[in-house]
Design a protein around this motif. Structure first.
Motif, short mmCIF file in Angstrom:
data_model
loop_
_atom_site.label_atom_id
_atom_site.label_comp_id
_atom_site.label_asym_id
_atom_site.label_seq_id
_atom_site.Cartn_x
_atom_site.Cartn_y
_atom_site.Cartn_z
N ARG A 119 14.44 2.45 -0.63
CA ARG A 119 14.50 3.67 0.14
C ARG A 119 13.19 3.90 0.90
O ARG A 119 13.19 4.21 2.08
CB ARG A 119 14.80 4.86 -0.78
N ILE A 120 12.08 3.71 0.20
CA ILE A 120 10.79 3.91 0.88
C ILE A 120 10.62 2.96 2.05
O ILE A 120 10.05 3.30 3.07
CB ILE A 120 9.60 3.61 -0.07
N LEU A 121 11.10 1.75 1.85
CA LEU A 121 10.82 0.73 2.87
C LEU A 121 11.93 0.57 3.89
O LEU A 121 11.87 -0.31 4.74
CB LEU A 121 10.55 -0.62 2.21
N ALA A 122 12.90 1.47 3.86
CA ALA A 122 14.03 1.32 4.79
C ALA A 122 13.60 1.13 6.24
O ALA A 122 14.11 0.25 6.93
CB ALA A 122 14.98 2.49 4.65
N PRO A 123 12.62 1.92 6.72
CA PRO A 123 12.25 1.74 8.13
C PRO A 123 11.75 0.32 8.42
O PRO A 123 11.99 -0.22 9.48
CB PRO A 123 11.10 2.74 8.33
N LEU A 124 11.06 -0.25 7.45
CA LEU A 124 10.53 -1.61 7.62
C LEU A 124 11.65 -2.64 7.66
O LEU A 124 11.69 -3.54 8.50
CB LEU A 124 9.65 -1.96 6.43
N ALA A 125 12.56 -2.48 6.71
CA ALA A 125 13.62 -3.48 6.58
C ALA A 125 14.52 -3.49 7.81
O ALA A 125 15.02 -4.53 8.19
CB ALA A 125 14.45 -3.19 5.33
N ASN A 185 0.82 -1.21 0.00
CA ASN A 185 0.00 0.00 0.00
C ASN A 185 0.85 1.25 0.00
O ASN A 185 0.53 2.24 -0.64
CB ASN A 185 -0.90 0.02 1.23
N LYS A 186 1.92 1.17 0.75
CA LYS A 186 2.77 2.34 0.82
C LYS A 186 3.39 2.62 -0.55
O LYS A 186 3.41 3.75 -1.02
CB LYS A 186 3.87 2.12 1.87
N ILE A 187 3.86 1.55 -1.18
CA ILE A 187 4.46 1.72 -2.51
C ILE A 187 3.44 2.32 -3.47
O ILE A 187 3.72 3.28 -4.20
CB ILE A 187 4.96 0.37 -3.05
N ILE A 188 2.23 1.77 -3.43
CA ILE A 188 1.21 2.25 -4.36
C ILE A 188 0.86 3.71 -4.08
O ILE A 188 0.80 4.55 -4.98
CB ILE A 188 -0.05 1.35 -4.30
N ALA A 189 0.69 4.03 -2.80
CA ALA A 189 0.34 5.42 -2.45
C ALA A 189 1.45 6.38 -2.85
O ALA A 189 1.19 7.44 -3.42
CB ALA A 189 0.05 5.53 -0.95
N MET A 190 2.69 5.99 -2.57
CA MET A 190 3.81 6.87 -2.92
C MET A 190 3.91 7.04 -4.43
O MET A 190 4.25 8.12 -4.92
CB MET A 190 5.14 6.29 -2.42
N HIS A 191 3.61 5.98 -5.15
CA HIS A 191 3.66 6.06 -6.60
C HIS A 191 2.57 7.00 -7.11
O HIS A 191 2.82 7.86 -7.95
CB HIS A 191 3.48 4.66 -7.19
N GLN A 192 1.36 6.84 -6.55
CA GLN A 192 0.25 7.64 -7.05
C GLN A 192 0.34 9.10 -6.61
O GLN A 192 -0.04 10.00 -7.34
CB GLN A 192 -1.08 7.03 -6.58
N LEU A 193 0.82 9.31 -5.39
CA LEU A 193 0.80 10.68 -4.87
C LEU A 193 2.09 11.43 -5.16
O LEU A 193 2.09 12.62 -5.37
CB LEU A 193 0.57 10.67 -3.36
N LYS A 194 3.19 10.71 -5.10
CA LYS A 194 4.47 11.42 -5.22
C LYS A 194 5.22 11.03 -6.48
O LYS A 194 6.36 11.42 -6.67
CB LYS A 194 5.34 11.16 -3.99
N ASN A 195 4.57 10.13 -7.21
CA ASN A 195 5.14 9.77 -8.49
C ASN A 195 6.53 9.11 -8.43
O ASN A 195 7.32 9.27 -9.34
CB ASN A 195 5.24 11.05 -9.35
N ILE A 196 6.83 8.42 -7.36
CA ILE A 196 8.14 7.76 -7.29
C ILE A 196 8.16 6.59 -8.28
O ILE A 196 7.12 6.01 -8.59
CB ILE A 196 8.45 7.23 -5.88
N LEU A 224 9.22 2.76 -9.78
CA LEU A 224 9.07 1.47 -9.14
C LEU A 224 10.31 0.59 -9.30
O LEU A 224 10.22 -0.61 -9.51
CB LEU A 224 7.84 0.76 -9.72
N THR A 225 11.46 1.20 -9.20
CA THR A 225 12.67 0.40 -9.28
C THR A 225 13.02 -0.13 -7.89
O THR A 225 12.57 0.40 -6.87
CB THR A 225 13.85 1.27 -9.75
N LEU A 226 13.83 -1.17 -7.87
CA LEU A 226 14.23 -1.76 -6.60
C LEU A 226 14.89 -0.70 -5.70
O LEU A 226 14.61 -0.62 -4.51
CB LEU A 226 15.19 -2.93 -6.84
N GLU A 227 15.72 0.15 -6.32
CA GLU A 227 16.43 1.16 -5.55
C GLU A 227 15.49 2.09 -4.81
O GLU A 227 15.60 2.29 -3.60
CB GLU A 227 17.33 1.99 -6.50
N SER A 228 14.53 2.67 -5.53
CA SER A 228 13.68 3.65 -4.87
C SER A 228 12.75 2.96 -3.87
O SER A 228 12.40 3.53 -2.84
CB SER A 228 12.90 4.47 -5.89
N ILE A 229 12.40 1.73 -4.16
CA ILE A 229 11.52 1.03 -3.22
C ILE A 229 12.26 0.67 -1.95
O ILE A 229 11.72 0.76 -0.85
CB ILE A 229 10.86 -0.16 -3.92
#
Ligand code: ADP
Ligand code: MG
Length: 458
Positions: free
Chosen positions: A350-356, A330-341, A343-348
């Motif tokens: 970064r988004i998920l760093a807190p989770l990892a 959901n976070k990936i989808i929301a970030m993609h839709q709202l902030k236009n990031i 969908l490469t492994l690299e940028s993802i």
């Protein structure tokens, strides 16, 4: 932006700034129930969550919503969504049977779906056998659930499904319910918390009959998260009677728990032995293949393809909790839709760093108890271990000692040691004092119950 998109995006932001435990506990089952002009109303599952959000997270929520709407939102309110029973006794009209009310089954994980739960049955049509992925870890529970759905009241009664948080227990209970509704059965799904609230409400308002009617006039009763019933004697009693009545007339009971019955403290032994009479099926953490299969199914449902390496990355960093996998999607989808990031492994990554990097789910140790109690009473951990005997510290300290004894079976000298090297007689005194007070003081009893729920639910 719809209210759902807005809340998904807000959850995504909030999750980044909170510990995983806090995020899941306080934002699970929340949704925007009204978004009008400058005002937002957030639906929450119970009063406790409402108070906590108002007290602790209001500023963060408001700020996040403002950022996402270019400061359009000025007011945020919180509202407890009522159970079918409370609606009935309060005379709140139900929506007509076919119109389901848009409401709170928005777990952080479930968020990008339209979640519609029937206020009459408690069922959300989204959770079905068709959307449940079977693999190593959940095959037994799945098979038992299918058997019950095929022959309610006779195959396994009661069926108890247990397993860790976010592994699909609710999904299975709901699948049984949805299938049996199709077959024309009367189904009721509630969490044990709702059951307890309904019971307390019924006692207070002299509506015991209505309570019985609600819970006994069904063919299938699904009770989710039974562990919350522990320690609530009156509720256990009510549950026991409901249980007997239904079982005697061959009505199906399905229960879920996040621990095996033997590990649910303060569960009446007669209730425990009843649970053992039926079928007990556990769900264990899923293997990598199953996790990937689930991720792919969710992506298909959302019609949002992701590169395979990203899916594998998600399956690797999140191992024990399907809800978290959904949250990440959901976070990936929301970030993609709202902030236009992109969908490469690299940028993802970064988004998920807190989770990892998040630590694994804490197991309960003395420190967990101290931190949870400190948070509850809004005092500092260091102060609790310190010398001061101020009442605002002495009381939480005694509760900590009591919980260490009750929940961890710690020795009195060990308890004293954990709290800044206090004498073992102090610990003994505290434990017996709280044990006595709890019998007379319902507020204290409730506080301790809430703290325990927090402890086991992080
Ligand atoms: P629990 O009740 O055990 O905490 P849930 O049933 O709420 O877990 O599951 C969390 C989320 O993960 C839900 O959105 C659910 O649909 C999804 N989920 C869990 N297991 C599966 C599975 N095997 N297949 C598909 N979705 C699953
Ligand atoms: Mg659940």
């Amino acid at each position: 932006m719809t209210s759902e998109q807005l809340w998904n995006a807000a959850l995504g932001e909030l999750e980044l700034n909170l510990s995983k435990a806090n995020f899941t506990t306080w934002f699970k089952n929340t949704a925007i129930v009204l978004y009008e002009g400058h005002k937002v109303v957030i639906g929450v599952p119970n009063t406790f969550t409402k108070v906590w959000l108002e007290k602790k997270y209001h500023q963060a929520i408001l700020k996040t919503l403002q950022q996402l709407t270019d400061r359009n939102i000025k007011e945020v309110h919180y509202q407890v969504e009522q159970s079918p029973f409370v609606r009935k006794t309060l005379g709140i009209p139900e929506p007509t049977p076919d119109i389901t009310q848009k409401t709170v089954v928005l777990t952080p994980g479930a968020s990008s779906h339209t979640a519609t739960t029937s206020t009459r049955t408690g069922l959300n049509p989204r959770y079905t056998f068709e959307t449940y992925v079977v693999g190593k870890g959940n095959e037994l529970a799945h098979a038992a659930a299918l058997a019950v759905a095929a022959k309610p009241g006779s195959a396994y009664n009661p069926l108890l499904i247990y397993g860790g948080v976010g592994l699909g227990k609710t999904h299975l209970l709901q699948s049984i319910g949805n299938r049996l509704i199709q077959a024309g059965k009367r189904v009721l799904y509630v969490t044990s918390e709702t059951f307890a609230n309904d019971f307390i409400h019924a006692v207070k308002s002299g509506e015991a009959r209505k309570f019985q009617e609600t819970y006994r006039n069904v063919d299938v009763l699904l009770i989710d998260d039974i562990q919350f019933i522990s320690g609530k004697e009156g509720t256990q009693e009510a549950f026991f009677h409901t249980f007997n009545e239904l079982q005697q007339s061959n009505k199906q009971i399905v229960i879920s728990s996040d621990r095996p019955p033997s590990a649910i403290g303060a569960l009446e032994s007669r209730l425990r032995s009843r649970l053992h009479q039926g079928m007990i099926a556990d769900i264990s953490p899923l293997d990598f293949e199953t996790r990937i299969a689930i991720l792919n199914t969710k992506l298909q449902e959302r019609q949002f393809p992701l590169p395979e390496e990203v899916v594998h990355y998600l399956g690797t960093i999140i191992q024990n909790n399907v809800r978290e996998m959904e949250g990440a999607l959901n976070k990936i989808i929301a970030m993609h839709q709202l902030k236009n990031i992109d969908l490469t492994l690299e940028s993802i990554k970064r988004i998920l760093a807190p989770l990892a990097n998040a630590p694994a789910r804490r197991s309960i140790v003395p420190r967990t108890i101290i931190e949870t109690v400190a948070e509850f009473f809004d005092v500092k951990v260091e102060d609790l271990a310190g010398k001061s005997r101020e009442k605002r510290l002495a009381h939480p300290r005694q509760i900590i000692m009591y919980l260490m004894r009750e929940e961890l079976k710690a020795s009195f000298p060990a308890i004293g040691h954990e709290l800044g090297g206090r004498d073992h007689t102090t610990a003994m005194h505290a434990c017996s004092k709280i044990a006595e007070d709890i019998e007379l003081d319902t507020k204290l009893k409730q506080d301790i119950q809430y703290i325990k729920e927090r402890l086991y639910n992080q």
